[in-house]
Design an enzyme around this catalytic site. Structure first.
Site, PDB file in Angstrom:
ATOM      1  N   CYS A   1      77.185 -29.922 -13.371  1.00 45.75           N
ATOM      2  CA  CYS A   1      76.375 -30.797 -14.220  1.00 45.75           C
ATOM      3  C   CYS A   1      74.931 -30.765 -13.743  1.00 45.75           C
ATOM      4  CB  CYS A   1      76.904 -32.232 -14.195  1.00 45.75           C
ATOM      5  SG  CYS A   1      75.864 -33.400 -15.103  1.00 45.75           S
TER       6      CYS A   1
ATOM      7  N   CYS B   1      71.403 -29.984  21.604  1.00 47.38           N
ATOM      8  CA  CYS B   1      70.601 -29.535  20.459  1.00 47.38           C
ATOM      9  C   CYS B   1      70.812 -28.047  20.192  1.00 47.38           C
ATOM     10  CB  CYS B   1      69.128 -29.851  20.671  1.00 47.38           C
ATOM     11  SG  CYS B   1      68.420 -29.146  22.173  1.00 47.38           S
TER      12      CYS B   1
ATOM     13  N   HIS C   1      63.713 -28.080  23.770  1.00 46.97           N
ATOM     14  CA  HIS C   1      64.435 -28.723  22.665  1.00 46.97           C
ATOM     15  C   HIS C   1      64.461 -27.790  21.465  1.00 46.97           C
ATOM     16  CE1 HIS C   1      66.099 -31.866  20.199  1.00 46.97           C
ATOM     17  NE2 HIS C   1      65.071 -31.822  19.369  1.00 46.97           N
TER      18      HIS C   1
END
Length: 486
Positions: free
Chosen positions: A127, A188, A442
């Site tokens: 849809c 991470c 990180h």
């Protein structure tokens, strides 16, 4: 077939009815539409043009399951009308004869207001207003029949219909995997790879179609079962908070001893680990031929390199082929430089194409490195690598000096590789970035979902611009194949 039109932003049924639940409260008509139909838009469609819609849907299903060549022969390139074999599912408009790619489908909805389309592999209905696949009980019965002519009463009882309706759950548009992962102690490196897999359509389709069944898996702390659990959580529930991938972490610790503990790990090494583990958990084995392996990992990431060594003395050529799951490109000391004010030099951004050209460039081998079988003695030689086979998803690892995890320049959003017979266009789908030092830095992940980019930073998920993505200092790049023109 006449066009069947439906309002692009319809919000109610043609004949709304007041319905009360068991507590006597009035149930909104839009909620009733999700119970009786796949969505309120399909409710309006079936009330206004039921017979025509069901007939056309049945014909589409027949073509999908009985005459698939009709679909591939009908779909043409939008640029030059040449025949195109799509490596991704196509979409057949339920309101006109158009056959489209996912991008063309959305454009078709915007320009023609044709809300519904049918996915070309299994017949699921999409849809455009909901921007999601919908589950309509009546259409689902016909989908399971694969377009064959059968009476409704012959295959389904009233109890069956009641069971379907009572156990059907409407999924909101935002249940599309946009969910972060909690950092469970320098995890991470794991999160960015998992987000890459979760937003990979090949892997996603495998797991959402029950490619790996947890109930039938006897392995303890199975990584594939943990990934299957994540797909269920990310794509079938309306939750915005982060997800704690405890099962995946424990499975990774048990399957890879080097991963146990809370120290920072290398995302590229974890990617290699999890792909190999998923391969073994989904039908692959350590002694199986990679070229013949049908597991989801090899069907998605597997490619082949060809290594050619030519003896400088007798010109004898030795060729070997090696499998790969990612290409490791060396960008160390390859930065282009230009003069500035006649004296100073500044670095120019290094393009991915430059890295690939160096990867496939000829390399001189000394006699200490090569022994020619034809000459039966050590000889100088010339070695050259070439890409023999490309995978649907091309993973690129950028090797950098002192493992600072920085790549100069921006990755191209599109990469084209070609031969005289065909060409493959790849689109950038994921960029993994490392910030800081290797043992204390990180990782973050930029993933594309549809036409939008999102930054996944542990449990935080935010919308990102394409400019931000291209300005990121990439460590891992993932390119998705667009299509094969023949």
């Amino acid at each position: 077939m006449d066009t069947i039109a439906v309002a692009p932003k319809a919000a109610s049924l043609a004949s709304p009815k007041v319905v009360k639940n068991a507590k006597g409260n009035i149930v909104p008509s839009s909620q009733m539409a999700h119970i009786a139909y796949g969505c309120e838009h399909m409710g309006e469609m079936l009330e206004n043009a039921r017979k025509q819609t069901l007939i056309y849907y049945r014909d589409i299903l027949r073509n999908i399951h009985e005459k698939p060549s009709i679909i591939t022969q009908t779909y043409k390139s939008s640029t030059d009308s040449s025949a195109v074999v799509s490596l991704r599912p196509l979409f057949l408009c339920l309101q006109c004869p158009n056959i489209m790619t996912e991008t063309d489908r959305d454009q078709h909805f915007e320009t023609k207001s044709h809300c519904f389309s049918v996915e070309s592999r299994d017949g699921h209905v999409y849809c455009g207003n909901c921007q999601d696949f919908i589950y309509d009980p009546e259409l689902e019965i016909r989908r399971m029949q694969k377009g064959k002519k059968r009476r409704f009463d012959d295959t389904t009882t009233a109890d069956d219909v009641k069971l379907i309706v009572n156990n059907s759950t409407f999924l909101p548009c935002r249940a599309i995997g946009l969910r972060g992962l909690y950092n469970m102690g320098q995890t991470c490196f794991m999160s960015v790879i998992l987000q890459t897999l979760i937003h990979n359509p090949f892997v996603r389709n495998f797991y959402l179609s029950e490619g790996h069944r947890q109930t039938e898996c006897e392995k303890e702390a199975c990584v594939s079962c943990a990934l299957d659990e994540m797909f269920v959580e990310f794509y079938s529930s309306d939750k915005n908070e982060g997800f704690g991938a405890v099962g995946m972490l424990m499975g990774s610790w048990l399957a890879g001893e080097a991963l146990a503990g809370y120290q920072q790990q290398d995302a590229h090494e974890y990617m290699q680990f999890i792909l190999n583990t998923l391969h073994l958990a989904n039908g692959g084995s350590t002694d199986s031929d990679s070229e013949d392996c049908k597991c989801v990992v090899h069907q998605t990431f597997y490619g082949k390199l060809s290594s050619t060594v030519t003896c400088d003395s007798c010109r004898n050529v030795t060729t070997a082929q090696d499998p790969y799951m990612d290409l490791s490109l060396d960008i160390r000391s390859h930065s282009k430089k230009r003069k500035h004010n006649g004296e100073k030099r500044e670095e120019l951004p290094l393009d991915l194409r430059d890295c690939l050209e160096r990867f496939t460039a000829k390399e001189k081998l000394g006699s200490a490195e090569y022994t020619c079988r034809n000459c039966d003695s050590p000889q100088n030689a010339t070695k050259q690598l070439s890409i023999k086979q490309l995978p649907p998803v091309l993973a690129v690892h950028l090797k950098t000096l002192k493992k600072t995890m920085k790549a100069t320049g921006a990755p191209p959003t599109n990469y084209n590789t070609y031969t005289p017979a065909n060409s493959l266009m790849y689109e950038l789908s994921t960029v993994i970035v490392h910030k800081g030092k290797i043992d204390s830095g990180h990782y973050v992940n930029y993933c594309r979902e549809g036409n939008d980019w999102f930054l996944f930073d542990d449990s935080k998920v935010v919308l990102a611009s394409e400019a931000e993505v291209l300005a990121a200092e990439a460590y891992l790049l993932f390119y998705m194949v667009g299509g094969l023109e023949v």
